[in-house]
Design a protein around this motif. Structure first.
Motif, PDB file in Angstrom:
ATOM      1  N   TYR A  12       0.417  -0.898   0.344  1.00 31.70           N
ATOM      2  CA  TYR A  12      -0.186   0.065   0.170  1.00 31.70           C
ATOM      3  C   TYR A  12       0.904   1.080  -0.149  1.00 31.70           C
ATOM      4  CZ  TYR A  12      -3.215  -3.288   1.207  1.00 31.70           C
ATOM      5  OH  TYR A  12      -4.155  -3.997   0.845  1.00 31.70           O
ATOM      6  N   THR A  13       2.180   1.011   0.434  1.00 32.82           N
ATOM      7  CA  THR A  13       3.103   2.488   0.992  1.00 32.82           C
ATOM      8  C   THR A  13       4.318   2.729  -0.404  1.00 32.82           C
ATOM      9  OG1 THR A  13       3.908   1.439   2.478  1.00 32.82           O
ATOM     10  CG2 THR A  13       2.255   2.882   2.887  1.00 32.82           C
ATOM     11  N   MET A  25      -0.336   1.535   7.498  1.00 36.29           N
ATOM     12  CA  MET A  25      -0.716   0.973   6.592  1.00 36.29           C
ATOM     13  C   MET A  25      -2.087   2.009   6.467  1.00 36.29           C
ATOM     14  SD  MET A  25      -3.152  -2.344   6.183  1.00 36.29           S
ATOM     15  CE  MET A  25      -1.689  -3.597   6.596  1.00 36.29           C
ATOM     16  N   ALA A  29      -6.975   0.852   3.087  1.00 35.99           N
ATOM     17  CA  ALA A  29      -6.321  -0.879   3.279  1.00 35.99           C
ATOM     18  C   ALA A  29      -6.337  -1.568   4.510  1.00 35.99           C
ATOM     19  CB  ALA A  29      -5.296  -0.342   2.622  1.00 35.99           C
ATOM     20  N   GLU A  34      -9.312  -0.499  -0.191  1.00 35.96           N
ATOM     21  CA  GLU A  34      -8.585  -0.382  -1.370  1.00 35.96           C
ATOM     22  C   GLU A  34      -7.734  -1.715  -1.906  1.00 35.96           C
ATOM     23  OE1 GLU A  34      -6.694   2.885  -3.172  1.00 35.96           O
ATOM     24  OE2 GLU A  34      -8.757   2.855  -1.802  1.00 35.96           O
ATOM     25  N   PRO A  36      -3.773  -3.358  -3.516  1.00 36.60           N
ATOM     26  CA  PRO A  36      -2.234  -2.601  -2.896  1.00 36.60           C
ATOM     27  C   PRO A  36      -1.948  -1.584  -4.811  1.00 36.60           C
ATOM     28  CG  PRO A  36      -3.756  -5.120  -4.132  1.00 36.60           C
ATOM     29  CD  PRO A  36      -4.626  -3.811  -3.590  1.00 36.60           C
ATOM     30  N   ARG A  37      -1.094  -1.479  -4.498  1.00 36.05           N
ATOM     31  CA  ARG A  37      -0.994  -0.592  -5.496  1.00 36.05           C
ATOM     32  C   ARG A  37       0.781  -0.435  -5.538  1.00 36.05           C
ATOM     33  NH1 ARG A  37      -5.375   2.188  -7.282  1.00 36.05           N
ATOM     34  NH2 ARG A  37      -6.387   2.401  -5.673  1.00 36.05           N
TER      35      ARG A  37
END
Length: 73
Positions: A12-13, A25, A29, A34, A36-37
């Motif tokens: 996520y980060t 977090m 998320a 949310e 995962p990016r």
């Protein structure tokens, strides 16, 4: 003898996960709202597509991850 430790990244980060250090977090998320990016294996930004029934994310090096595959775990 050399022990190789596999690096992991926060999905996520995108920050490298360091054992013993707490990693924040995002609230969305943590609630499962949310996708995962970032890739957990390499930390690269992924292409993400969100639809009403789920999402998929693609890393250029590690392939596709989708919400249905995580539900089976």
């Amino acid at each position: 003898m050399v022990v190789e430790i596999e690096e992991r990244y926060n999905p996520y980060t995108g920050k490298r996960v360091v054992p013993g250090l707490e990693d924040s977090m995002p609230t969305a998320a943590a609630l499962g709202l949310e996708p995962p990016r970032f890739c957990e294996h390499c930390g690269r930004r992924m292409v993400v597509q969100v639809s009403p029934d789920g999402w998929w994310a693609k890393c250029s090096r590690h392939g596709v991850l989708d919400s249905s595959s995580l539900e089976r775990r």
